[in-house]
Design a protein around this motif. Sequence first.
Motif, short mmCIF file in Angstrom:
data_model
loop_
_atom_site.label_atom_id
_atom_site.label_comp_id
_atom_site.label_asym_id
_atom_site.label_seq_id
_atom_site.Cartn_x
_atom_site.Cartn_y
_atom_site.Cartn_z
N ILE A 247 0.86 -1.18 0.00
CA ILE A 247 0.00 0.00 0.00
C ILE A 247 0.90 1.23 0.00
CG2 ILE A 247 -1.74 1.32 1.27
CD1 ILE A 247 -2.71 -1.30 2.49
N LEU A 248 0.58 2.18 -0.87
CA LEU A 248 1.28 3.47 -0.90
C LEU A 248 0.30 4.55 -0.44
CD1 LEU A 248 3.14 3.17 -4.34
CD2 LEU A 248 4.05 2.72 -2.06
N CYS A 249 0.78 5.48 0.37
CA CYS A 249 -0.09 6.51 0.96
C CYS A 249 0.47 7.90 0.68
CB CYS A 249 -0.22 6.34 2.47
SG CYS A 249 -0.83 4.74 3.01
N GLN A 283 4.08 0.32 2.24
CA GLN A 283 5.47 0.41 1.81
C GLN A 283 6.06 1.78 2.07
OE1 GLN A 283 6.03 0.08 -2.41
NE2 GLN A 283 8.23 -0.27 -2.26
N ASP A 284 5.28 2.84 1.82
CA ASP A 284 5.81 4.19 1.99
C ASP A 284 4.66 5.16 2.19
OD1 ASP A 284 7.72 6.13 2.22
OD2 ASP A 284 8.02 6.40 0.07
N VAL A 285 4.98 6.29 2.84
CA VAL A 285 4.00 7.35 3.06
C VAL A 285 4.65 8.67 2.64
CG1 VAL A 285 2.48 8.50 4.72
CG2 VAL A 285 3.09 6.09 5.05
N LEU A 286 4.02 9.35 1.70
CA LEU A 286 4.48 10.67 1.29
C LEU A 286 3.70 11.70 2.10
CD1 LEU A 286 6.17 12.44 -0.61
CD2 LEU A 286 4.30 12.32 -2.27
N VAL A 287 4.41 12.43 2.96
CA VAL A 287 3.77 13.35 3.90
C VAL A 287 3.97 14.79 3.43
CG1 VAL A 287 3.63 14.14 6.29
CG2 VAL A 287 4.17 11.74 5.79
#
Length: 383
Positions: A247-249, A283-287
């Motif tokens: 899951i990518l967020c 997998q990763d979170v772009l904040v």
Amino acid sequence: MPIDDVQRSRQTQQVTLVAMATNLTLTVFQLIVGLFSNAFSLVADAMHTLSDLLTDGLVLLAARKGADPADANHPYGHDRIETVVSMFLGLVLVVVGCGFLWSAGVRIQGADALPPLHPVALWMALATLAAKEALFRYTLAASRRLDSRMLEANAWHARTDAASSLVVAIGIGGGLLGYRFVEPLAAALVGFMILRMGVMLAAAAIRELVDTAVSEEVVNKIRDTIAATPGARGVHDLRTRRMAHRILCDAHVLVDPRISVSEGHAIAEAVRLRVCRQHANVQDVLVHIDAEDDLDVPVIPVGPMPDRQTLAGWLPGLLGDDTPAPKRMLVHHLGGRVELELFFPLDWLSADGRVAQLNARLKAHLPTHPEIRAVRLHGLVAH
């Protein structure tokens, strides 16, 4: 316990190799027995099993390529190879299901023309049914353990093969008992089941390829995790998408508008690590750090917002030409306007009448710059 990419790829390949060995063995025995016993439906089922070897090969290729690390051309990795293969397998099931429906119609019209059968064909069909059902359960369990939609698609493909073997067994049994119409009716029912499963699998893969969000339940859990991070005052515009089992967020996180850039970055990194640790599939979170919630109440600036260089050029006019340049200037863009924090040497700023003089000048000149809401003066202690 989460499984790393290398171990996941290795286990996926092992499951696929077991499927390939099973399908190869069944193909050989189905062809031999089918030709010997005049069971042409068994020969056709052998060709169906042979086609499974091709799809197993695609799964094996996808398992190997999907585990490749990210590179310049694939910065997010190669996980979507699994999704494409899942969609292809779903489309194969659709074609197989339509083929069964078509074949059922033809067999209904020519049921009396079926050749005599040897009983050994029934035993071969039952053995194939048992092997395919065992392969389905083995592969489905692995797909859930590894969270692999590709293996799930291949598992259901094995179940459709078991269904086709059941049709063959029923047809051969009916033929041996003299009830020729049983096989085409059963084939039509199984064909519809295969078609439905293929549509469901292909649709799931397509939803992933067009970046459909994960379930609302998962999104809410991720939202709660972000909101519980120290320093995070709120979260909005949380977006999710799948890439195979990952899951990518993307998330906009609201923080105190007057903290430093480095503290804001630290909060963003804390959010990313917290979500990835508490949600194994992420997998990763772009904040994106927000100083204010600009979604609920849209803010319309009073005019073009001045940059730092422009604001520095306005300071002599606001504070007087005899005022030295501040040692430090903080600029806050809030509510469509600008707030300034100016830092001067404490001994200079604390001189008699200095603050009152600067305050009077600001009150006189700030109305000429409606872009500026407030100016705060600070005394800087020398180190």
